[in-house]
Design a protein around this motif. Structure first.
Motif, PDB file in Angstrom:
ATOM      1  N   MET B  22      17.316  -1.238  -6.919  1.00 38.94           N
ATOM      2  CA  MET B  22      17.003   0.184  -6.772  1.00 38.94           C
ATOM      3  C   MET B  22      17.766   0.776  -5.586  1.00 38.94           C
ATOM      4  SD  MET B  22      13.313   1.962  -6.041  1.00 38.94           S
ATOM      5  CE  MET B  22      13.067   1.324  -4.402  1.00 38.94           C
ATOM      6  N   ILE B  23      17.778   0.058  -4.474  1.00 37.62           N
ATOM      7  CA  ILE B  23      18.494   0.546  -3.293  1.00 37.62           C
ATOM      8  C   ILE B  23      19.980   0.687  -3.598  1.00 37.62           C
ATOM      9  CG2 ILE B  23      19.106   0.013  -0.899  1.00 37.62           C
ATOM     10  CD1 ILE B  23      16.186   0.710  -1.197  1.00 37.62           C
ATOM     11  N   ALA B  24      20.513  -0.267  -4.365  1.00 35.45           N
ATOM     12  CA  ALA B  24      21.942  -0.218  -4.689  1.00 35.45           C
ATOM     13  C   ALA B  24      22.273   1.021  -5.499  1.00 35.45           C
ATOM     14  CB  ALA B  24      22.347  -1.472  -5.449  1.00 35.45           C
ATOM     15  N   LYS B  25      21.314   1.490  -6.301  1.00 33.25           N
ATOM     16  CA  LYS B  25      21.564   2.698  -7.080  1.00 33.25           C
ATOM     17  C   LYS B  25      21.423   3.950  -6.232  1.00 33.25           C
ATOM     18  CE  LYS B  25      21.117   1.686 -11.831  1.00 33.25           C
ATOM     19  NZ  LYS B  25      20.619   0.322 -12.097  1.00 33.25           N
ATOM     20  N   LEU B  26      20.619   3.856  -5.184  1.00 35.25           N
ATOM     21  CA  LEU B  26      20.355   5.050  -4.386  1.00 35.25           C
ATOM     22  C   LEU B  26      21.400   5.288  -3.310  1.00 35.25           C
ATOM     23  CD1 LEU B  26      16.494   4.727  -3.912  1.00 35.25           C
ATOM     24  CD2 LEU B  26      17.717   6.261  -5.433  1.00 35.25           C
ATOM     25  N   ALA B  27      22.008   4.222  -2.825  1.00 36.22           N
ATOM     26  CA  ALA B  27      22.959   4.390  -1.729  1.00 36.22           C
ATOM     27  C   ALA B  27      24.038   3.340  -1.805  1.00 36.22           C
ATOM     28  CB  ALA B  27      22.235   4.264  -0.393  1.00 36.22           C
ATOM     29  N   LYS B  28      25.246   3.730  -1.460  1.00 33.15           N
ATOM     30  CA  LYS B  28      26.334   2.762  -1.508  1.00 33.15           C
ATOM     31  C   LYS B  28      26.235   1.807  -0.319  1.00 33.15           C
ATOM     32  CE  LYS B  28      31.229   2.481  -2.426  1.00 33.15           C
ATOM     33  NZ  LYS B  28      31.945   2.293  -1.163  1.00 33.15           N
ATOM     34  N   THR B  29      26.206   2.397   0.873  1.00 34.89           N
ATOM     35  CA  THR B  29      25.960   1.535   2.031  1.00 34.89           C
ATOM     36  C   THR B  29      24.696   2.024   2.695  1.00 34.89           C
ATOM     37  OG1 THR B  29      27.349   2.962   3.359  1.00 34.89           O
ATOM     38  CG2 THR B  29      28.346   0.953   2.578  1.00 34.89           C
ATOM     39  N   CYS B  30      23.940   1.104   3.214  1.00 32.01           N
ATOM     40  CA  CYS B  30      22.732   1.511   3.901  1.00 32.01           C
ATOM     41  C   CYS B  30      22.469   0.530   5.025  1.00 32.01           C
ATOM     42  CB  CYS B  30      21.552   1.583   2.936  1.00 32.01           C
ATOM     43  SG  CYS B  30      20.966  -0.019   2.421  1.00 32.01           S
ATOM     44  N   THR B  31      21.449   0.843   5.802  1.00 33.89           N
ATOM     45  CA  THR B  31      21.104   0.004   6.939  1.00 33.89           C
ATOM     46  C   THR B  31      19.886  -0.825   6.601  1.00 33.89           C
ATOM     47  OG1 THR B  31      21.868   1.774   8.366  1.00 33.89           O
ATOM     48  CG2 THR B  31      20.515   0.083   9.396  1.00 33.89           C
ATOM     49  N   LEU B  32      19.955  -2.098   6.922  1.00 35.36           N
ATOM     50  CA  LEU B  32      18.800  -2.970   6.749  1.00 35.36           C
ATOM     51  C   LEU B  32      18.211  -3.195   8.128  1.00 35.36           C
ATOM     52  CD1 LEU B  32      17.021  -4.951   5.134  1.00 35.36           C
ATOM     53  CD2 LEU B  32      18.752  -6.678   5.510  1.00 35.36           C
ATOM     54  N   ARG B  33      16.963  -2.820   8.274  1.00 32.79           N
ATOM     55  CA  ARG B  33      16.300  -2.984   9.563  1.00 32.79           C
ATOM     56  C   ARG B  33      15.316  -4.130   9.434  1.00 32.79           C
ATOM     57  NH1 ARG B  33      11.334  -1.035  11.475  1.00 32.79           N
ATOM     58  NH2 ARG B  33      11.263  -0.642  13.694  1.00 32.79           N
ATOM     59  N   ILE B  34      15.468  -5.103  10.303  1.00 32.51           N
ATOM     60  CA  ILE B  34      14.604  -6.283  10.244  1.00 32.51           C
ATOM     61  C   ILE B  34      13.728  -6.283  11.479  1.00 32.51           C
ATOM     62  CG2 ILE B  34      14.581  -8.793  10.077  1.00 32.51           C
ATOM     63  CD1 ILE B  34      17.511  -8.608   9.123  1.00 32.51           C
ATOM     64  N   SER B  35      12.440  -6.331  11.250  1.00 35.41           N
ATOM     65  CA  SER B  35      11.506  -6.412  12.380  1.00 35.41           C
ATOM     66  C   SER B  35      10.478  -7.485  12.047  1.00 35.41           C
ATOM     67  CB  SER B  35      10.859  -5.047  12.607  1.00 35.41           C
ATOM     68  OG  SER B  35      10.182  -4.645  11.450  1.00 35.41           O
ATOM     69  N   PRO B  36       9.655  -7.879  12.974  1.00 30.92           N
ATOM     70  CA  PRO B  36       8.772  -9.030  12.722  1.00 30.92           C
ATOM     71  C   PRO B  36       7.856  -8.861  11.515  1.00 30.92           C
ATOM     72  CG  PRO B  36       8.798  -8.518  15.045  1.00 30.92           C
ATOM     73  CD  PRO B  36       9.581  -7.442  14.383  1.00 30.92           C
ATOM     74  N   GLU B  37       7.416  -7.611  11.252  1.00 27.86           N
ATOM     75  CA  GLU B  37       6.458  -7.432  10.156  1.00 27.86           C
ATOM     76  C   GLU B  37       7.102  -6.898   8.893  1.00 27.86           C
ATOM     77  OE1 GLU B  37       2.873  -7.693  11.225  1.00 27.86           O
ATOM     78  OE2 GLU B  37       4.113  -8.729  12.725  1.00 27.86           O
ATOM     79  N   LYS B  38       8.217  -6.183   9.063  1.00 29.97           N
ATOM     80  CA  LYS B  38       8.720  -5.414   7.928  1.00 29.97           C
ATOM     81  C   LYS B  38      10.223  -5.557   7.734  1.00 29.97           C
ATOM     82  CE  LYS B  38       5.554  -1.700   8.954  1.00 29.97           C
ATOM     83  NZ  LYS B  38       5.585  -0.699   9.954  1.00 29.97           N
ATOM     84  N   LEU B  39      10.609  -5.177   6.510  1.00 31.95           N
ATOM     85  CA  LEU B  39      12.030  -4.973   6.221  1.00 31.95           C
ATOM     86  C   LEU B  39      12.173  -3.522   5.777  1.00 31.95           C
ATOM     87  CD1 LEU B  39      13.402  -7.935   4.079  1.00 31.95           C
ATOM     88  CD2 LEU B  39      13.911  -7.408   6.426  1.00 31.95           C
TER      89      LEU B  39
END
Lengths: 376, 280
Positions: B22-39
């Motif tokens: 789904m993300i690939a369809k919504l945006a070509k490049t995007c930012t992945l934010r990694i934190s202890p509880e969430k992505l």
């Protein structure tokens, strides 16, 4: 004169063979003989060759009669010398799966007086479709490659190879096969520098027990064109037969073949030569090839009627090193042919290449190793 | 900076694969934010995305059996990576029958997210597939642009109709004009309109329902029949709808008249916020 008849399911396999060969080149040779009907294709850069030979028992009915022509000094068996454009023949066999369902019988026959191949489909509901395809007179090329002399042989089910190829995107041009006696790895060719938008590097390790036959004589890594491999794979899935892969060291061509009672398919692809390792003995290879070539020249029937179409494309191996657009300039290849004449983008990967056997004098500097082709 | 995570459950893997598709369809490049509880998958309204922004959040423990991360520092315990979404999606798609999937942040000549997959195979030996996806580490000074967006006070908030229906309608409308007007009111009515010199096409959706208002005052002030409208570029709406392969658990649309449309979706346990600005 060729006259043969196929059933619906045979038409499907025949159509898939044409589709697979269309990935190699825009031209197809129809080459019937007593051994059966061969479909041959060579790409313009002479780095890929495909041949599918349908034996007479594949067909419902197969008849090949040849007229023996007495020609100057010796009598030659005349070939059909039929070259078809893919643009003409591919649409006829479009959707092989649906052809299997609708076609009851297919007749293919030639009329060499009119340079035509007639393909007739007898379909359901009494429909009959006739295609007349004109062909060009052209001697087919044939590659000489001793696949049984290769040190490495793998036999694999097409499904396994298909699963491996899913990893690579269509933008991936080249793929590397790395083997050791313990494992086989298929990976993206690591030549292009990667950046954010560029390709992912992928690799897949397959254990020896997934292969029907596994014989590795020498550890090696060979790189070849992905697109041509895919063509072969599509065909193999139609035949359900295992694929045999024969290869040696980088630079030497690799063969992918399917061999069963009804047909024999061989796809021979040039592989990327590794400059540093080749530098050691280019001379010795040249000599042996020169010798071999002269033998070939004697044994092949020397038709003085040179085929203009073929020679104009690749007048033997040429001395000039076409500057390959490789990103590793150190990897210039010692075996390059007339890439100036082929404007295709695959030019940049001047792979281990094909040397032709022309009647004209053969230059002996820098010979190509790789696919050796002779005219039948 | 360290990151390693593992998925062993087939259902979790499929869900994660669907999210990345789904993300690939919504945006070509995007930012992945990694934190202890969430992505989080983030698209900020930088020039490249022409004002569109996205915030997708998932709780890591709903997916990963193992999850370890170490951010830049103790106070800033997060990792921000720029990547091409299609690369991740494709890599995950090859993990159809995987026994296990591991994702790691590695440095092989340049930073990569290495996805390694152990595939089940017919024979006794399992196949190992590895994908090295190139990523770019985003320096801390740029993090402020990539924070969770503030939800604007909307004039109208309404539940969306079936997204597949909306998509097929918007697709046809795109052939007529690029300028779409979306309007909705508090009586559960939503209209999609395009107007050109020759023709005017409107699709009316009724009885959609409105979510309960945040505060009592807001609902009493606004007449229920009054439409709030936003003019947007139809292609942005179409891109958003094309990304929704599965019907979401919950889909709400918040309109701020002449300013912005905010889509608030929930796919099982993954939340997606998507903002389309009004045409200026």
């Amino acid at each position: 004169m060729l006259k043969c008849e196929l059933s619906g399911s045979q038409v499907k396999v025949f159509g898939k063979a044409i589709q697979a060969l269309s990935r190699i080149s825009d031209e197809l040779w129809l080459d019937p003989s007593e051994k059966g009907l061969a479909l041959r294709s060579v790409n313009s850069c002479r780095s890929a060759y495909g041949c599918v030979l349908f034996s007479p028992v594949f067909f419902q009915h197969y008849q090949w009669s040849t007229s023996v022509k007495v020609n100057d000094n010796d009598s030659t068996m005349s070939n059909l010398n039929c070259k078809l454009g893919m643009k003409s023949i591919l649409p006829i066999f479009r959707c092989p799966n649906s052809l299997e369902r609708t076609v009851e019988k297919c007749k293919i026959f030639t009329r060499s007086d009119k340079c035509k191949v007639v393909i007739q489909f007898f379909c359901r509901h009494g429909i009959r479709r006739t295609h007349n395809v004109c062909f060009q007179e052209s001697q087919p090329l044939q590659v000489i490659f001793e696949k049984n002399m290769c040190s490495n042989t793998l036999v694999i089910q097409p499904r396994v190879l298909a699963e491996a190829l899913v990893l690579f995107t269509s933008s991936q041009e080249e793929v590397t096969l790395a083997v050791t006696p313990l494992s086989v790895c298929l990976k993206s060719s690591s030549d292009e520098p990667m950046d954010l938008t560029n390709s992912v590097y992928s690799e897949m390790f397959v254990g020896p027990d997934e292969f029907d036959f596994f014989q590795i004589g020498v550890d090696t890594e060979i790189t070849f064109c992905f697109k041509e491999l895919k063509g072969m794979l599509i065909f193999s899935e139609a035949t359900h037969a295992p694929i045999a892969i024969h290869f040696d060291f980088p630079g030497k061509p690799m063969a992918l073949s399917i061999d069963d009672m009804l047909l024999e398919a061989n796809f021979i692809l040039a592989t990327l030569a590794d400059e540093p390792s080749r530098a050691s003995s280019p001379q010795s290879l040249c000599l042996s090839q020169n010798q071999k070539r002269s033998d070939l020249m004697h044994s092949t029937h020397n038709n003085s009627k040179a085929d203009k179409n073929v020679t104009s494309k690749a007048p033997g191996c040429i001395l000039s090193k076409a500057a390959p657009k490789r990103l590793y300039p150190s990897e210039t290849l010692t075996n390059i042919s007339a890439l100036e004449t082929c404007g295709s983008p695959t030019m940049k990967r001047a792979n281990g290449d094909i040397s032709e056997v022309p009647e004209s004098s053969v230059s002996d500097t820098d010979r190509c190793q790789g696919l050796r082709i002779c005219r039948r | 900076m360290k990151f390693r995570a593992k998925i062993v459950d087939a259902a979790c893997l499929n869900h994660f694969t669907r999210v990345s598709a789904m993300i690939a369809k919504l945006a070509k490049t995007c930012t992945l934010r990694i934190s202890p509880e969430k992505l989080n998958f983030v698209l900020s309204d930088r020039v490249a995305s022409a004002g569109v922004s996205m915030w997708c959040e998932l709780e890591q423990e709903n997916f990963f059996s193992e999850f370890q991360m170490e951010g830049i520092s103790a106070e800033n315990n997060a990792i921000y990576l720029d990547l091409t979404a299609e690369n991740l999606s494709r890599a995950l798609k090859t993990a159809q029958n995987a026994r296990a999937l591991k994702i790691k942040l590695t440095n092989k000549h340049f930073p990569c997210l290495t996805v390694s997959i152990e595939l089940l195979s017919v024979s006794s030996s399992s196949r190992v597939v590895t994908h090295d996806i190139p990523v770019k580490v985003i320096p801390r000074k740029l993090w402020k642009d990539l924070q969770e967006p503030t939800i604007p006070d909307s004039d109208v908030s309404i539940y969306l109709p079936a997204l597949k229906t909306m998509k097929s309608i918007v697709e046809k409308m795109k052939n007529i004009s690029n300028h779409l007007i979306m309007e909705a009111n508090l009586s559960g009515e939503l209209n999609l309109k395009i107007e050109t010199e020759l023709v005017c096409v409107t699709t009316h959706f009724k009885d959609l329902g409105n979510p309960p208002p945040a505060s009592e005052d807001a609902s009493q002030e606004r007449p229920p029949e009054q439409m709030a409208e936003v003019h947007i570029d139809i292609r942005k709406l179409l891109q958003f709808l094309a990304g929704q392969q599965v019907n979401p658990t919950r889909a709400v649309c918040n309109l701020v008249s002449n300013k912005i449309i905010h889509f608030d979706l929930l796919h099982e346990d993954v939340s997606l916020q998507y903002f389309i600005p009004a045409l200026s």
